[in-house]
Design an enzyme around this catalytic site. Structure first.
Site, PDB file in Angstrom:
ATOM      1  N   HIS A  63       0.878  -1.182   0.000  1.00 17.44           N
ATOM      2  CA  HIS A  63       0.000   0.000   0.000  1.00 17.44           C
ATOM      3  C   HIS A  63       0.912   1.228   0.000  1.00 17.44           C
ATOM      4  CE1 HIS A  63      -3.633  -2.393   1.039  1.00 17.44           C
ATOM      5  NE2 HIS A  63      -2.761  -3.165   1.676  1.00 17.44           N
ATOM      6  N   ASP A 310       2.587  -7.022   2.596  1.00 21.27           N
ATOM      7  CA  ASP A 310       1.411  -6.237   2.996  1.00 21.27           C
ATOM      8  C   ASP A 310       1.855  -4.978   3.758  1.00 21.27           C
ATOM      9  OD1 ASP A 310      -1.128  -5.280   3.291  1.00 21.27           O
ATOM     10  OD2 ASP A 310      -1.788  -6.791   4.728  1.00 21.27           O
ATOM     11  N   HIS A 314       0.716   3.574   8.419  1.00 21.39           N
ATOM     12  CA  HIS A 314      -0.261   4.519   9.001  1.00 21.39           C
ATOM     13  C   HIS A 314       0.509   5.532   9.836  1.00 21.39           C
ATOM     14  CE1 HIS A 314      -3.748   2.129   7.837  1.00 21.39           C
ATOM     15  NE2 HIS A 314      -3.142   1.050   8.305  1.00 21.39           N
TER      16      HIS A 314
HETATM   17  O1  DOR Z   1      -4.047  -4.567   7.899  1.00 19.72           O
HETATM   18  C1  DOR Z   1      -4.529  -4.140   6.858  1.00 19.72           C
HETATM   19  N1  DOR Z   1      -4.197  -2.940   6.347  1.00 19.72           N
HETATM   20  N2  DOR Z   1      -5.422  -4.872   6.215  1.00 19.72           N
HETATM   21  C2  DOR Z   1      -6.120  -4.388   5.168  1.00 19.72           C
HETATM   22  O2  DOR Z   1      -6.944  -5.065   4.667  1.00 19.72           O
HETATM   23  C3  DOR Z   1      -5.912  -3.036   4.666  1.00 19.72           C
HETATM   24  C4  DOR Z   1      -4.583  -2.564   5.048  1.00 19.72           C
HETATM   25  C5  DOR Z   1      -4.473  -1.073   4.861  1.00 19.72           C
HETATM   26  O3  DOR Z   1      -4.725  -0.603   3.738  1.00 19.72           O
HETATM   27  O4  DOR Z   1      -4.134  -0.377   5.798  1.00 19.72           O
HETATM   28 ZN    ZN Z   2      -3.108  -5.105   2.212  1.00 14.65          ZN
END
Ligand code: DOR
Ligand code: ZN
Length: 444
Positions: A63, A310, A314
């Site tokens: 992301h 992944d 944030h």
């Molecule tokens: O932990 C996660 N973060 N799971 C998700 O499905 C989305 C992702 C995010 O975009 O922050």
């Molecule tokens: Zn993800």
């Protein structure tokens, strides 16, 4: 003929063997892989002192944020994090602001990425509202369509099998994978209502809501839809043994299904989640020790196709909340994935060739990243130099990512990426970013 660069005295790691040799780089490409005496003269020569050279890692689950979520990460900081972690190509998820779900939104993101990125970037799209637009999205070069089964993001209604089937059939016709975030919306929502009604808002409640059952039921359902539609489905971040059993029998049946696991699901369990708290909160959540074992087993037996990070950055204030329901799930993973997995190689849990297979070669094959993910003459010169003996400590305060926290903070690891090359250019050298924004290519 002079090469631009020769790297001599290396151990070159292929997906099936390790060979003592050197590499000659011509422009963006690997010109030659050969024993020292057969390498051409070059403008510049680097002696790698017997270190390992691996193909650049392709991380299929990232992301990158940017645009309206730039405060969490942008293409410059995110690709610096990738370079530092030995990742030379990232595949960007579509749950952005605005959502990536049209050719226009892809073009806009690509334009931003192209001037900021120091590693290669490819993109996924969410399903568009009008499925006729899928063809243009594929022709533009998106690598897959992602569907979030627990929440509507994009044009398909995750609660409606007919809607999903229409999208899957179209994807099958266009010969492009459908990526699945596997969590059953109805099961999740009814549990959430029940738990919130009881005033529960702790880690245990989160685990109860985002249960193994919730994931496995979603996997069972999409496998059925893949069987009916002929679509290739790729299940993201599988976290539970129960889901892997379903995937494994679907594979045996000949259904087109691939899947990935993350380093955090392999190396951490819900016990660590209880002690680390919301920093380690992610979706799917960390599971039991038994699930971890099953992930390893299925990684070794080939049911798991890929390891992906992944990377879900944030802002710190979004991770620290009084109620677990307000915490943003996810944490950065680009800078920890390879050191953690190299440590597993040093521990004997994984071989280097397996690592190259599941983190470079298979990702390139599954998402059709051409001439990358392997070390071969004529391919792009995306590779990393690794010191397998270097012992060090993960320090999240030094991350290039804007998200300077990690559940692995303070972990002792063994194995370090010392140099990263992208498109023939050195972009990271001994922890320093030396590549210029724009070195990374947009893969489309
Ligand atoms: O932990 C996660 N973060 N799971 C998700 O499905 C989305 C992702 C995010 O975009 O922050
Ligand atoms: Zn993800």
């Amino acid at each position: 003929m002079f090469a631009d660069l020769v790297l001599k005295n290396a151990k070159i790691c292929f997906a099936d063997k390790i060979v003592r040799a050197g590499l000659a780089i011509n422009g963006e490409q690997i010109g030659r892989i050969a024993k020292e005496t057969n390498l051409p003269p070059a403008c510049k020569r680097i002696d790698l002192g017997g270190r390992l050279v691996l193909p650049g890692i392709i991380d299929v689950h990232v992301h990158m944020r940017d645009q309206d979520l730039e405060y969490k990460e942008d293409f410059f900081t995110g690709t610096c994090a990738a370079a530092s972690g030995g990742i030379t190509t990232v595949l960007d998820m579509p749950n952005n602001m605005p959502i990536t779900m049209s050719v226009d939104s892809l073009k806009r993101r690509a334009r931003i990425a192209s001037c900021k990125s120091i590693v290669n970037v490819a993109f996924y799209s969410a399903f568009p509202e009008r499925l006729e637009e899928m063809r243009d999205i594929v022709e533009w070069g998106a690598r897959g369509f992602k569907v979030f089964l627990s929440k509507r993001i994009g044009g398909l209604d995750p609660e409606d099998d007919e809607s999903l089937l229409r999208g899957f059939r179209k994807a099958a016709a266009l010969n492009i994978p459908v990526l699945i975030q596997a969590e059953d919306k109805r099961l999740l929502e009814s549990k959430l209502e029940e738990l919130k009604g009881m005033g529960k808002c702790d880690v245990a409640a989160f685990l109860e809501a985002h249960s193994v059952h919730c994931e496995a039921e979603a996997v069972r359902r999409v496998v059925g839809l893949a069987r009916m539609s002929g679509a290739h489905i790729h299940i993201c971040h599988v976290s539970a043994g129960k889901s892997l059993n379903i995937i494994s029998s679907a594979k045996r049946e000949g259904i087109k299904v691939t899947c990935e696991v993350t380093p955090h699901h392999l190396l951490l369990s819900s016990r660590e989640l209880e002690s680390l708290g919301s920093i380690a909160l992610t979706n799917p959540p960390l599971r039991s020790g038994k699930d971890q074992q099953s992930l390893w087993l299925n990684l070794k037996n080939g049911t798991v196709d890929i390891i992906a990070s992944d990377h879900a950055p944030h802002a710190l204030h979004e991770k620290r909340k009084d109620s677990i329901w307000d915490v943003a799930p996810g944490f950065p993973g680009l800078e920890t994935m390879i050191p953690l997995m190299l440590t597993q190689v040093n521990n004997g849990r994984l071989s280097l060739s397996e690592l190259v297979w599941i983190m470079s070669k298979r990702p390139a094959e599954i998402f059709r990243i051409e001439r990358r993910g392997i070390l071969k003459e004529g391919c792009f010169a995306d590779f990393i130099v690794v010191d397998m003996k270097k012992e060090w400590k993960i320090d999240s305060s030094k991350f290039y990512s804007k998200a300077k926290f990690s559940p692995f903070d303070g972990w002792k690891v063994k194995g370090k990426v010392t140099k990263t090359f992208v498109n023939g250019q050195l972009i990271m050298d001994e922890d320093e970013i030396v590549g210029k924004p724009g070195v990374g290519k947009i893969i489309c």
